[in-house]
Structure formats: C-alpha cells, structure tokens
Design a protein around this motif. Structure first.
Motif, PDB file in Angstrom:
ATOM      1  N   ASP A   1       3.420  -6.055 -10.847  1.00 49.54           N
ATOM      2  CA  ASP A   1       3.987  -5.799 -10.957  1.00 49.54           C
ATOM      3  C   ASP A   1       4.380  -4.759  -9.755  1.00 49.54           C
ATOM      4  O   ASP A   1       3.754  -3.743  -9.601  1.00 49.54           O
ATOM      5  CB  ASP A   1       4.575  -4.803 -12.477  1.00 49.54           C
ATOM      6  CG  ASP A   1       6.583  -4.316 -12.607  1.00 49.54           C
ATOM      7  OD1 ASP A   1       6.641  -4.076 -11.241  1.00 49.54           O
ATOM      8  OD2 ASP A   1       6.253  -4.083 -13.959  1.00 49.54           O
TER       9      ASP A   1
ATOM     10  N   HIS B   1       6.201  -3.258  -7.801  1.00 47.52           N
ATOM     11  CA  HIS B   1       7.065  -1.728  -8.310  1.00 47.52           C
ATOM     12  C   HIS B   1       6.405  -0.628  -8.736  1.00 47.52           C
ATOM     13  O   HIS B   1       6.156   0.149  -9.047  1.00 47.52           O
ATOM     14  CB  HIS B   1       8.295  -1.381  -9.063  1.00 47.52           C
ATOM     15  CG  HIS B   1       9.732  -0.691  -9.066  1.00 47.52           C
ATOM     16  ND1 HIS B   1       9.879  -0.430  -7.820  1.00 47.52           N
ATOM     17  CD2 HIS B   1       9.532   0.179 -10.169  1.00 47.52           C
ATOM     18  CE1 HIS B   1      10.516   1.350  -8.043  1.00 47.52           C
ATOM     19  NE2 HIS B   1      10.535   1.532  -9.550  1.00 47.52           N
ATOM     20  N   ALA B   2       5.357  -1.086  -9.779  1.00 44.91           N
ATOM     21  CA  ALA B   2       4.879  -0.362 -11.492  1.00 44.91           C
ATOM     22  C   ALA B   2       3.756   0.114 -10.200  1.00 44.91           C
ATOM     23  O   ALA B   2       3.373   0.898 -10.850  1.00 44.91           O
ATOM     24  CB  ALA B   2       4.578  -1.233 -12.070  1.00 44.91           C
ATOM     25  N   VAL B   3       3.320  -0.603  -9.627  1.00 46.40           N
ATOM     26  CA  VAL B   3       1.442  -0.385  -8.854  1.00 46.40           C
ATOM     27  C   VAL B   3       2.460   0.484  -7.874  1.00 46.40           C
ATOM     28  O   VAL B   3       1.660   1.593  -7.519  1.00 46.40           O
ATOM     29  CB  VAL B   3       0.888  -1.904  -8.589  1.00 46.40           C
ATOM     30  CG1 VAL B   3       0.162  -0.762  -7.203  1.00 46.40           C
ATOM     31  CG2 VAL B   3       0.265  -2.615  -9.128  1.00 46.40           C
TER      32      VAL B   3
ATOM     33  N   GLU C   1       4.868   2.738  -7.918  1.00 47.00           N
ATOM     34  CA  GLU C   1       4.993   4.065  -8.475  1.00 47.00           C
ATOM     35  C   GLU C   1       4.040   5.107  -8.868  1.00 47.00           C
ATOM     36  O   GLU C   1       3.447   6.055  -8.721  1.00 47.00           O
ATOM     37  CB  GLU C   1       6.410   4.036  -9.871  1.00 47.00           C
ATOM     38  CG  GLU C   1       7.575   3.399  -9.277  1.00 47.00           C
ATOM     39  CD  GLU C   1       8.296   4.636  -8.380  1.00 47.00           C
ATOM     40  OE1 GLU C   1       8.161   5.929  -8.085  1.00 47.00           O
ATOM     41  OE2 GLU C   1       9.195   4.108  -7.156  1.00 47.00           O
ATOM     42  N   ALA C   2       3.014   3.641  -9.459  1.00 48.52           N
ATOM     43  CA  ALA C   2       1.795   4.198 -10.135  1.00 48.52           C
ATOM     44  C   ALA C   2       0.782   5.215  -9.181  1.00 48.52           C
ATOM     45  O   ALA C   2      -0.195   6.465  -9.015  1.00 48.52           O
ATOM     46  CB  ALA C   2       0.613   3.466 -10.626  1.00 48.52           C
ATOM     47  N   LEU C   3       0.414   4.585  -7.243  1.00 54.57           N
ATOM     48  CA  LEU C   3       0.338   5.323  -6.725  1.00 54.57           C
ATOM     49  C   LEU C   3       0.830   6.236  -5.649  1.00 54.57           C
ATOM     50  O   LEU C   3       0.124   7.148  -5.968  1.00 54.57           O
ATOM     51  CB  LEU C   3      -0.328   3.967  -5.054  1.00 54.57           C
ATOM     52  CG  LEU C   3      -0.985   3.039  -5.694  1.00 54.57           C
ATOM     53  CD1 LEU C   3      -1.125   1.904  -4.640  1.00 54.57           C
ATOM     54  CD2 LEU C   3      -2.298   2.941  -6.027  1.00 54.57           C
TER      55      LEU C   3
ATOM     56  N   GLU D   1       2.500   8.379  -7.408  1.00 58.57           N
ATOM     57  CA  GLU D   1       2.499   9.331  -8.445  1.00 58.57           C
ATOM     58  C   GLU D   1       0.446  10.267  -7.835  1.00 58.57           C
ATOM     59  O   GLU D   1       0.796  11.333  -8.519  1.00 58.57           O
ATOM     60  CB  GLU D   1       1.793   9.013  -9.823  1.00 58.57           C
ATOM     61  CG  GLU D   1       3.416   8.756 -10.218  1.00 58.57           C
ATOM     62  CD  GLU D   1       3.470   8.060 -11.929  1.00 58.57           C
ATOM     63  OE1 GLU D   1       2.974   8.681 -12.891  1.00 58.57           O
ATOM     64  OE2 GLU D   1       4.389   7.623 -12.752  1.00 58.57           O
ATOM     65  N   ARG D   2      -0.301  10.167  -7.645  1.00 58.40           N
ATOM     66  CA  ARG D   2      -1.447   9.293  -7.218  1.00 58.40           C
ATOM     67  C   ARG D   2      -1.708  10.172  -5.809  1.00 58.40           C
ATOM     68  O   ARG D   2      -2.192  10.828  -5.248  1.00 58.40           O
ATOM     69  CB  ARG D   2      -2.635   8.322  -7.397  1.00 58.40           C
ATOM     70  CG  ARG D   2      -3.254   8.751  -8.730  1.00 58.40           C
ATOM     71  CD  ARG D   2      -3.426   6.617  -8.808  1.00 58.40           C
ATOM     72  NE  ARG D   2      -3.772   7.184 -10.611  1.00 58.40           N
ATOM     73  CZ  ARG D   2      -3.295   6.435 -11.220  1.00 58.40           C
ATOM     74  NH1 ARG D   2      -2.147   5.697 -11.498  1.00 58.40           N
ATOM     75  NH2 ARG D   2      -3.489   6.720 -12.288  1.00 58.40           N
TER      76      ARG D   2
ATOM     77  N   ALA E   1      -8.144   4.878  -5.946  1.00 56.74           N
ATOM     78  CA  ALA E   1      -6.665   4.680  -6.741  1.00 56.74           C
ATOM     79  C   ALA E   1      -6.030   3.396  -7.123  1.00 56.74           C
ATOM     80  O   ALA E   1      -6.049   3.623  -8.371  1.00 56.74           O
ATOM     81  CB  ALA E   1      -5.507   5.785  -5.676  1.00 56.74           C
ATOM     82  N   LEU E   2      -6.331   2.503  -6.972  1.00 56.88           N
ATOM     83  CA  LEU E   2      -5.842   1.163  -7.217  1.00 56.88           C
ATOM     84  C   LEU E   2      -7.195   0.740  -8.013  1.00 56.88           C
ATOM     85  O   LEU E   2      -6.954   0.264  -8.964  1.00 56.88           O
ATOM     86  CB  LEU E   2      -5.960   0.267  -6.171  1.00 56.88           C
ATOM     87  CG  LEU E   2      -5.294  -1.107  -5.941  1.00 56.88           C
ATOM     88  CD1 LEU E   2      -3.794  -1.213  -6.538  1.00 56.88           C
ATOM     89  CD2 LEU E   2      -5.452  -1.681  -5.145  1.00 56.88           C
TER      90      LEU E   2
ATOM     91  N   LEU F   1      -6.328   1.908 -11.624  1.00 58.98           N
ATOM     92  CA  LEU F   1      -5.326   0.967 -12.119  1.00 58.98           C
ATOM     93  C   LEU F   1      -5.669  -0.198 -12.758  1.00 58.98           C
ATOM     94  O   LEU F   1      -4.644  -0.289 -13.295  1.00 58.98           O
ATOM     95  CB  LEU F   1      -4.102   0.699 -11.140  1.00 58.98           C
ATOM     96  CG  LEU F   1      -3.458   2.108 -10.802  1.00 58.98           C
ATOM     97  CD1 LEU F   1      -2.716   1.383  -9.564  1.00 58.98           C
ATOM     98  CD2 LEU F   1      -3.042   2.743 -11.223  1.00 58.98           C
TER      99      LEU F   1
END
Length: 372
Positions: free
Chosen positions: A312, A314-316, A318-320, A322-323, A352-353, A356
């Motif tokens: 996903d 987009h999800a990855v 956005e998660a990055l 946020e960090r 960071a990756l 996840l």
C-alpha cells in the motif's frame, strides 16, 4: 469567485494539472531528488561575492549570449565542445521548453518512454505538441530494439530519452541512443540530468554528438552541483541547434545574477562534485538494504532508488511522513521512490521503513513488466 473552468483557457489545457511534488517542512526530505549535501562554505562565499559584484551592474541588461558561461560549460563538459555548441536557461526544463518551441508545436509530436519524467507531457502540452507514450521493456529497461520499434510505430518529430531515467533510475546504453537516432527522422533529446551519478566507466551521450546534428544532450546543475535553487540548465548540440533556440528564447532570459552564480559554481566544479561519490555510496546502500528488508529495488544510475513490493504505497508514504520523512509516490503501482541523502538521512529513512515491518506481498509479487 471565478474558477479556472470559467476562463477562456485553451481547450487542450482543460482538465490538466500542473507539475507538483509535495512541499512540506520535514526533518528528512527525500522526495524530489535534490542533492541534500550543502554547498561547501568556501564555494558559497565565492558565489556570494560574484553575485554581489554582479548586483552593482543590474541597471544594465546582462550579456544576452551569456558568453562566459557558455565557455565555462564547454570547458566543464570537455569532449572537444566549444561555446558555440552550448545553450543554457533557467533550469533544464526551460532548455527542454526552448527545444519544443523551436522544433515541436501544433501538428508535431514528441515520443517519450513511459514511465518517465512527468514534465515531458506538460512541456509538450504547453507548446501544443502531441505527446506519445512509448513502451519500455521489463523492469523499466529500454533496449535498442524496443526504442527503434516504438519510433518506427509512431514516427515522431522529436524523441526524448531520459538517461538515467526518472523516476525509475534505469541507466540507458549508448547502443539504445544510437538506435533511436538512426530510427528517427527528427530531433533526439537525451536528458542527462543525473549523468554525474552514473558509474564512472559509463560514457555519456556526449561521446555520440559528433556527426549527429539532430542529437541534443540536456544537463542540469540542480542535482550533482547541489544548485537546485539557482535554476540553471544547459545543453550541448550542433551550433545550428543553438541558433534555432535563439529564435524562441525571451530577451536576456538568463539574469546577470544567475550567470554570476553559475560561473562561481563551475569555477569550483571539483569541490562541488566531491560529494557525488558519497551520494553513490548511499544510493547503493539503499539498494542493498531495501532488498534486505524484503522490497524490490530497481537498478539505478541516478541519485535515487525506485523500489517495488510495496503493498500500500499511500499508507507507507503517510506512515513515513508521520515520522518526519518525506519520499515520493510516483504513481507506479506497488512502488515508491526515495532520494539518496546524507548518511544520516539515509539511515533515518531505512530505520523508519524497517519499523513499519516487512512488506506483506514483496516475496510473492511477479516480475515487474512496465508494458502492463
């Protein structure tokens, strides 16, 4: 309030969106392939001094032919080039725009090989040139046979080859460039924005210029020279091509300040490019570490890495974010792109990756086929 649709804009521009990448204030920005290494202090001081000196004369127009700058670019590129074979503008995008203004236009077409730099279709649209998206081989490669067959199929007036390719990082062989030139009846542009990041033993398309008057090699100072904010691009071609570009450029299009800054950077080319080796090291580190994490990085001759196996994107992304880490979703399914930054920036991204978790589908994905 008036909207864009209310204005008498050209019909071929309706529904289009401008070029744009997310611009966010984050600790680690690795999304637009900038050189994240700062300009050395002594080089910056010399550039500032040159610009300050130029300011005293800005009541007069600058050298319209930017003679000293063209001579400096010819000296930097080597290959026996002369100032008469050099053109420059405000970023390589303006160089490409000049080419399309001179050789494209209504009733003419530009062939690119998708996926490639997203500005090509926009520059074509802005000049009324039809854009044709040609196919690539598996894993975003481009063989001489595929390039020649796509040119024969569409018979374009212009062909543009991104070498290495953006956003995939794919290197391009001289054999493919030669095949494209031989198959084409018109202008062939090789966009070498990331040329300085190629392996040292890989020759530039500049070696093919002699005897090929329809071949144009575009370069930029934005990447290896860490000069993105200065907006300086340039081109090497036959002198007749340079004469054609004079017909479409705006008067005095390169300011005295731009010329002074670029001359300062070129005067310190060795020092400015000293960081290229470190960037290559971080790029190669990204390739190996992304593979270790279970992703599918593609081979890259640039300062960035495109990697697949992202369930996903987009999800990855956005998660990055946020960090505090900004990378790029370039719209290729199950892929993301990351710029090779400093060692600390690269480490921050990889950690960071990794936090996840491993990609859910990386191991089961079939080989990438860019024709699909």
């Amino acid at each position: 309030m008036t909207s864009l649709s209310d204005l008498p804009i050209r019909d071929d521009l309706r529904g289009r969106t401008p070029y744009g990448a997310p611009q966010k204030a984050v600790p680690v920005a690795l999304n637009v392939n900038e050189n994240t290494h700062p300009i050395p202090e002594d080089v910056a001081a010399d550039i500032v001094a040159r610009v300050a000196a130029a300011v005293t004369g800005v009541n007069r127009y600058p050298d319209r032919e930017f003679t000293a700058l063209r001579e400096a670019f010819a000296g930097y590129l080597g290959h026996g080039l002369t100032a008469e074979q050099i053109w420059a503008a405000n970023g390589s995008n303006e160089v490409l725009q000049h080419i399309l203004q001179a050789f494209g236009g209504p009733g003419r077409s530009l062939l690119g090989f998708a996926p490639t730099y997203s500005m090509y279709p926009l520059l074509a649209a802005g000049t009324g040139t039809e854009y044709i998206a040609g196919a690539r081989d598996d894993d975003f490669e481009l063989s001489p046979e595929t390039a020649a067959s796509e040119i024969a199929r569409s018979d374009p007036d212009l062909v543009i080859l991104c070498a290495p390719n953006n956003p995939t990082g794919t290197p391009l062989s001289l054999e493919t460039i030669e095949a494209a030139y031989d198959a084409s009846r018109g202008i062939v542009i090789v966009d070498e924005a990331y040329a300085e990041f190629m392996p040292e033993d890989q020759p530039s398309a500049l070696t093919l210029l002699e005897g090929r008057p329809r071949l144009l090699i575009s370069r930029t100072m934005s990447k290896a020279f860490a000069f993105a904010g200065a907006r300086v691009g340039y081109l090497a071609a036959d002198p007749a091509v340079v004469d054609a570009l004079r017909l479409v450029r705006l008067p005095y299009h390169l300011s005295a300040l731009t010329q002074a800054a670029a001359l300062g950077a070129l005067a310190h080319a060795d020092e400015m490019l000293a960081m290229v080796g470190e960037i290559r090291t971080q790029r190669d580190r990204l390739v190996s570490e992304l593979a270790r994490l279970g992703y599918r990085p593609h081979r890259s001759g640039s300062n960035f890495v495109l990697f697949g196996g992202v369930d996903d994107p987009h999800a990855v992304f956005e998660a990055l974010l946020e960090r505090g880490i900004l990378i790029r979703d370039v719209g290729i399914p199950n892929h993301l792109r990351v710029t090779a930054g400093t060692e600390a920036e690269t480490t921050a991204f990889l950690e960071a990756l990794a936090a996840l978790g491993r990609p859910a589908e990386a191991a089961s994905l079939p080989p990438v086929n860019s024709r699909s």
